[in-house]
Design a protein around this motif. Sequence first.
Motif, PDB file in Angstrom:
ATOM      1  N   HIS A   1       0.836  -1.207   0.000  1.00 46.34           N
ATOM      2  CA  HIS A   1       0.000   0.000   0.000  1.00 46.34           C
ATOM      3  C   HIS A   1       0.865   1.250   0.000  1.00 46.34           C
ATOM      4  O   HIS A   1       0.645   2.191   0.767  1.00 46.34           O
ATOM      5  CB  HIS A   1      -0.958   0.021   1.186  1.00 46.34           C
ATOM      6  CG  HIS A   1      -1.903  -1.126   1.200  1.00 46.34           C
ATOM      7  ND1 HIS A   1      -2.883  -1.247   2.134  1.00 46.34           N
ATOM      8  CD2 HIS A   1      -2.025  -2.212   0.406  1.00 46.34           C
ATOM      9  CE1 HIS A   1      -3.570  -2.356   1.926  1.00 46.34           C
ATOM     10  NE2 HIS A   1      -3.053  -2.949   0.877  1.00 46.34           N
ATOM     11  N   SER A   2       1.856   1.254  -0.879  1.00 50.37           N
ATOM     12  CA  SER A   2       2.753   2.398  -0.984  1.00 50.37           C
ATOM     13  C   SER A   2       2.919   2.775  -2.445  1.00 50.37           C
ATOM     14  O   SER A   2       2.593   2.003  -3.342  1.00 50.37           O
ATOM     15  CB  SER A   2       4.116   2.064  -0.372  1.00 50.37           C
ATOM     16  OG  SER A   2       4.731   1.016  -1.096  1.00 50.37           O
ATOM     17  N   GLY A   3       3.434   3.954  -2.672  1.00 53.19           N
ATOM     18  CA  GLY A   3       3.688   4.373  -4.046  1.00 53.19           C
ATOM     19  C   GLY A   3       3.769   5.878  -4.159  1.00 53.19           C
ATOM     20  O   GLY A   3       3.783   6.604  -3.168  1.00 53.19           O
ATOM     21  N   TRP A   4       3.806   6.329  -5.399  1.00 55.88           N
ATOM     22  CA  TRP A   4       3.894   7.755  -5.682  1.00 55.88           C
ATOM     23  C   TRP A   4       3.170   8.069  -6.977  1.00 55.88           C
ATOM     24  O   TRP A   4       2.916   7.177  -7.796  1.00 55.88           O
ATOM     25  CB  TRP A   4       5.351   8.220  -5.754  1.00 55.88           C
ATOM     26  CG  TRP A   4       6.173   7.476  -6.787  1.00 55.88           C
ATOM     27  CD1 TRP A   4       6.945   6.376  -6.574  1.00 55.88           C
ATOM     28  CD2 TRP A   4       6.272   7.769  -8.180  1.00 55.88           C
ATOM     29  NE1 TRP A   4       7.524   5.963  -7.748  1.00 55.88           N
ATOM     30  CE2 TRP A   4       7.120   6.810  -8.757  1.00 55.88           C
ATOM     31  CE3 TRP A   4       5.719   8.741  -9.002  1.00 55.88           C
ATOM     32  CZ2 TRP A   4       7.438   6.793 -10.121  1.00 55.88           C
ATOM     33  CZ3 TRP A   4       6.037   8.726 -10.358  1.00 55.88           C
ATOM     34  CH2 TRP A   4       6.893   7.763 -10.899  1.00 55.88           C
ATOM     35  N   SER A   5       2.850   9.332  -7.150  1.00 56.99           N
ATOM     36  CA  SER A   5       2.217   9.822  -8.370  1.00 56.99           C
ATOM     37  C   SER A   5       2.756  11.213  -8.656  1.00 56.99           C
ATOM     38  O   SER A   5       2.900  12.024  -7.741  1.00 56.99           O
ATOM     39  CB  SER A   5       0.697   9.884  -8.187  1.00 56.99           C
ATOM     40  OG  SER A   5       0.089  10.499  -9.309  1.00 56.99           O
ATOM     41  N   VAL A   6       3.071  11.470  -9.938  1.00 56.52           N
ATOM     42  CA  VAL A   6       3.578  12.774 -10.367  1.00 56.52           C
ATOM     43  C   VAL A   6       2.724  13.257 -11.530  1.00 56.52           C
ATOM     44  O   VAL A   6       2.400  12.481 -12.430  1.00 56.52           O
ATOM     45  CB  VAL A   6       5.065  12.687 -10.793  1.00 56.52           C
ATOM     46  CG1 VAL A   6       5.523  13.985 -11.452  1.00 56.52           C
ATOM     47  CG2 VAL A   6       5.937  12.343  -9.603  1.00 56.52           C
ATOM     48  N   VAL A   7       2.372  14.544 -11.506  1.00 58.38           N
ATOM     49  CA  VAL A   7       1.612  15.157 -12.592  1.00 58.38           C
ATOM     50  C   VAL A   7       2.404  16.339 -13.140  1.00 58.38           C
ATOM     51  O   VAL A   7       2.835  17.208 -12.384  1.00 58.38           O
ATOM     52  CB  VAL A   7       0.223  15.639 -12.114  1.00 58.38           C
ATOM     53  CG1 VAL A   7      -0.521  16.350 -13.247  1.00 58.38           C
ATOM     54  CG2 VAL A   7      -0.597  14.465 -11.596  1.00 58.38           C
ATOM     55  N   VAL A   8       2.586  16.334 -14.453  1.00 60.30           N
ATOM     56  CA  VAL A   8       3.233  17.439 -15.167  1.00 60.30           C
ATOM     57  C   VAL A   8       2.155  18.118 -15.992  1.00 60.30           C
ATOM     58  O   VAL A   8       1.446  17.454 -16.758  1.00 60.30           O
ATOM     59  CB  VAL A   8       4.354  16.916 -16.101  1.00 60.30           C
ATOM     60  CG1 VAL A   8       4.904  18.045 -16.962  1.00 60.30           C
ATOM     61  CG2 VAL A   8       5.449  16.247 -15.297  1.00 60.30           C
ATOM     62  N   THR A   9       2.022  19.416 -15.844  1.00 61.04           N
ATOM     63  CA  THR A   9       1.064  20.185 -16.631  1.00 61.04           C
ATOM     64  C   THR A   9       1.836  21.193 -17.457  1.00 61.04           C
ATOM     65  O   THR A   9       2.743  21.854 -16.936  1.00 61.04           O
ATOM     66  CB  THR A   9       0.063  20.919 -15.720  1.00 61.04           C
ATOM     67  OG1 THR A   9      -0.547  19.957 -14.848  1.00 61.04           O
ATOM     68  CG2 THR A   9      -1.012  21.622 -16.524  1.00 61.04           C
ATOM     69  N   GLY A  10       1.487  21.272 -18.741  1.00 57.16           N
ATOM     70  CA  GLY A  10       2.184  22.221 -19.593  1.00 57.16           C
ATOM     71  C   GLY A  10       1.699  22.147 -21.027  1.00 57.16           C
ATOM     72  O   GLY A  10       0.850  21.322 -21.379  1.00 57.16           O
ATOM     73  N   ALA A  11       2.260  23.010 -21.838  1.00 56.82           N
ATOM     74  CA  ALA A  11       1.897  23.076 -23.248  1.00 56.82           C
ATOM     75  C   ALA A  11       2.539  21.921 -24.013  1.00 56.82           C
ATOM     76  O   ALA A  11       3.710  21.609 -23.816  1.00 56.82           O
ATOM     77  CB  ALA A  11       2.355  24.404 -23.844  1.00 56.82           C
ATOM     78  N   ALA A  12       1.739  21.304 -24.850  1.00 57.10           N
ATOM     79  CA  ALA A  12       2.223  20.225 -25.719  1.00 57.10           C
ATOM     80  C   ALA A  12       2.445  20.784 -27.117  1.00 57.10           C
ATOM     81  O   ALA A  12       1.632  21.566 -27.605  1.00 57.10           O
ATOM     82  CB  ALA A  12       1.216  19.084 -25.768  1.00 57.10           C
ATOM     83  N   ALA A  13       3.538  20.370 -27.739  1.00 56.87           N
ATOM     84  CA  ALA A  13       3.829  20.855 -29.089  1.00 56.87           C
ATOM     85  C   ALA A  13       4.509  19.765 -29.893  1.00 56.87           C
ATOM     86  O   ALA A  13       5.388  19.057 -29.390  1.00 56.87           O
ATOM     87  CB  ALA A  13       4.719  22.090 -29.034  1.00 56.87           C
ATOM     88  N   LEU A  14       4.098  19.643 -31.115  1.00 56.26           N
ATOM     89  CA  LEU A  14       4.735  18.730 -32.057  1.00 56.26           C
ATOM     90  C   LEU A  14       6.135  19.253 -32.361  1.00 56.26           C
ATOM     91  O   LEU A  14       6.318  20.450 -32.600  1.00 56.26           O
ATOM     92  CB  LEU A  14       3.908  18.662 -33.334  1.00 56.26           C
ATOM     93  CG  LEU A  14       4.345  17.703 -34.420  1.00 56.26           C
ATOM     94  CD1 LEU A  14       4.249  16.256 -33.925  1.00 56.26           C
ATOM     95  CD2 LEU A  14       3.475  17.881 -35.655  1.00 56.26           C
TER      96      LEU A  14
END
Length: 146
Positions: A81-94
């Motif tokens: 019952h352990s772990g981590w989560s990361v969220v990256v928010t930003g502009a996506a570009a080809l």
Amino acid sequence: MYANDGFRELDRQECMLLLAKVPVGRIVYTRQALPAVLPVNFCLDRDGAVLLRTSAVSGLVSAIDGSVVAFEADDVDAASHSGWSVVVTGAAALVTDPNEHARLLRTGPRSWVPSTQEAFVRIDPELVTGRELVGGRSLYGVQLPS
């Protein structure tokens, strides 16, 4: 976050180190005015950007190019019952620069489903947040032994 809620907030450096350890995450974007989530393989570029490699003619590329998206990756151990989560928010570009595209063909993520027209998408990490589950608990609220 609330004190003693079982989670520890991660700083940006910790988040980036954890992201570099896993090969798969989820891209969160808007498709036909609704939220959509797709699992994708990825890697981090030397500047910390999240790089995806996909088909240039995919609906994903047209949906996210020029948009703000979220990218999430995690690692969870169900037994402890352990772990981590990361969220990256930003502009996506080809990636359209030919030299950059050539570099990414050598150093970028490897496609799990190769396409004849592959493209790279870069997500600039404008906001990076994460949390780690510490002190896992059983389903019945009993603290697991360490």
